[in-house]
Design a protein around this motif. Structure first.
Motif, short mmCIF file in Angstrom:
data_model
loop_
_atom_site.label_atom_id
_atom_site.label_comp_id
_atom_site.label_asym_id
_atom_site.label_seq_id
_atom_site.Cartn_x
_atom_site.Cartn_y
_atom_site.Cartn_z
N GLN A 192 -7.27 5.53 -1.85
CA GLN A 192 -6.62 5.35 -3.13
C GLN A 192 -7.59 4.62 -4.08
O GLN A 192 -8.15 3.59 -3.74
N CYS A 239 -7.68 2.70 -7.55
CA CYS A 239 -6.67 2.06 -8.38
C CYS A 239 -7.26 1.16 -9.45
O CYS A 239 -8.10 0.29 -9.17
N CYS A 243 -3.29 4.80 -10.02
CA CYS A 243 -3.77 4.96 -8.65
C CYS A 243 -3.78 6.44 -8.32
O CYS A 243 -2.78 7.13 -8.54
N ALA A 245 -8.09 1.66 0.15
CA ALA A 245 -7.91 1.59 -1.30
C ALA A 245 -9.03 0.78 -1.94
O ALA A 245 -9.60 -0.13 -1.32
N CYS A 274 0.48 9.67 -0.30
CA CYS A 274 1.08 8.68 -1.19
C CYS A 274 2.59 8.88 -1.16
O CYS A 274 3.11 9.91 -1.59
N ILE A 308 0.80 3.14 -0.95
CA ILE A 308 -0.51 3.78 -1.08
C ILE A 308 -1.15 4.10 0.27
O ILE A 308 -2.12 4.85 0.33
N GLU A 329 -5.22 9.31 -5.14
CA GLU A 329 -5.79 9.42 -3.80
C GLU A 329 -6.84 10.51 -3.74
O GLU A 329 -6.64 11.63 -4.21
#
Length: 388
Positions: free
Chosen positions: A313, A315, A306, A294, A383, A374, A308
């Motif tokens: 991810q 965010c 957020c 992430a 997710c 996440i 993917e």
């Protein structure tokens, strides 16, 4: 616009006075010992992200984009109070400030404003770190000067730049390792890796307008650091089959943040993606490294989603500060991330099992919204909106 949902997993409640159960051995200020970050004995490590405080001169600095009846009593002190409320409510193990910590044009004394902005974190004795945004250097300190001042503050793990990188662009490129629980099989391994980068301020290339970007020298440092951490994690003792998960923090979004619409992200997108006008290729660099799960940024205050993409991810945290642009009636907010370890067959603690996130709003109840998993070891790249 995606509907905000309350988290579908249980969020921690806060009762009574604050008790900071810290996951490090000794404060930086004690006996000169370097702080070491570790997972809690309950198998969790919690990170509070604060994006875009835009701190100015304190109580004399007015608020932006609040209701008219709020204006007479609203100032930077509201931002400070929100940081304090978040620390009390979440009791994080670590706090990350992702740039535009001060709004340089309205900060008479950069050093004084920086110290005031970070004071709640300093007072909490919780270890913290920061990166720079595009407004931090617009007061009385250069960009390097701002980072050096931050590094000199109490309880911070921020670094100006890595000692091993003799030539690297920007200020505030570094990594931190989160060790496994003391006494566990991961005691001497980093179970979670954090990367921090300076995403720049504005382009210095005349032919390229707009914001800055993460340069090749920074990406080379990231590649080497990631490779070193992966090798350490995947060799004896307790050799692992894959890398420990990594989280990346910087300020300005990558162009890839524009890849989503309301059908494939959680949160809201209420403004354009203010990335650099060129693609530096850093997203591809992270995908190739294979450990990043992430990326967490700020910069665009009205975005808090957020989404993917290719197993990573991307965010936003959402705008935090009251001297930052926002939208009246749309609460300032902060993002929380919790990494949880898996239980071993022997009853001990193993590798990271899942990474969850949610946001809290600066309303009467510090309402938690958009809870999601996440990353999950069992469902890598997916997710999940239910308990792992």
């Amino acid at each position: 616009m995606a509907k905000k949902n309350t988290p579908s997993f249980s969020l921690p409640r806060f009762f009574g006075a604050v008790v900071f159960s810290l996951c490090f051995f000794l404060p930086k200020s004690v006996l000169g010992v370097k702080q070491e970050l570790r997972f809690r004995k309950n198998g969790e490590f919690k990170i509070l992200q604060v994006a875009d405080m835009h701190y100015g001169d304190g109580k004399t600095t007015f608020c932006l984009d609040v209701f008219p009846n709020q204006m007479p009593t609203c100032s930077d002190l509201n931002t400070t109070a929100f940081v304090e409320r978040m620390i009390r409510a979440e009791n994080p193990d670590f706090i990350v400030f992702t740039g535009d910590n001060i709004f340089g044009f309205d900060a008479t004394d950069a050093a004084k404003s920086l110290s005031a902005a970070f004071q709640p974190a300093i007072a909490s004795n919780i270890p913290w770190a920061a990166v720079l945004g595009n407004h931090d250097q617009e007061s009385t300190l250069s960009r390097e000067g701002v980072m050096k001042h931050i590094v000199g503050l109490t309880n911070t793990l921020s670094q100006v730049n890595p000692a091993e990188a003799h030539i690297i662009d920007g200020f505030g490129n570094y990594n931190l390792e989160i060790g496994g629980i003391k006494g566990s099989q991961f005691e001497n391994k980093s179970a979670l890796n954090l990367y921090f980068l300076d995403s720049g301020d504005y382009s210095t290339v005349p032919a390229i307008p707009g914001y800055g970007w993460i340069k090749p020298s920074q990406q080379l440092w990231f590649q080497r650091t990631s490779a070193k951490l992966r090798r350490a994690y995947m060799r004896q003792p307790e050799a692992q089959k894959g890398p420990a998960p990594g989280l990346v923090y910087f300020h300005i979004p990558l162009p890839e943040f524009a890849s989503f619409d309301s059908s494939n992200f959680t949160g809201v997108r209420q403004e354009g993606i203010s990335s650099a006008s060129v693609n530096s290729g850093f997203f591809t660099t992270m995908v190739e490294a294979g450990d990043v799960k992430a990326v967490f940024i700020g910069h665009d205050h009205l975005n808090d989603f957020c989404g993917e993409l290719t197993g990573i991810q991307l965010c936003y945290a959402g705008g935090f500060g009251y001297h930052a642009y926002g939208k009246a009636g749309w609460s300032r907010r902060a993002r929380v991330v919790v990494a949880s370890l898996e239980k071993t067959e022997q009853g001990g603690w193993g590798a990271v099992k899942s990474i969850k996130t949610w946001k809290r709003l600066d309303d009467e109840h510090l309402t938690a919204v958009d809870g999601q998993v996440i990353w999950s070891k069992r469902h890598a790249g997916k997710c999940l909106l239910n308990n792992p």
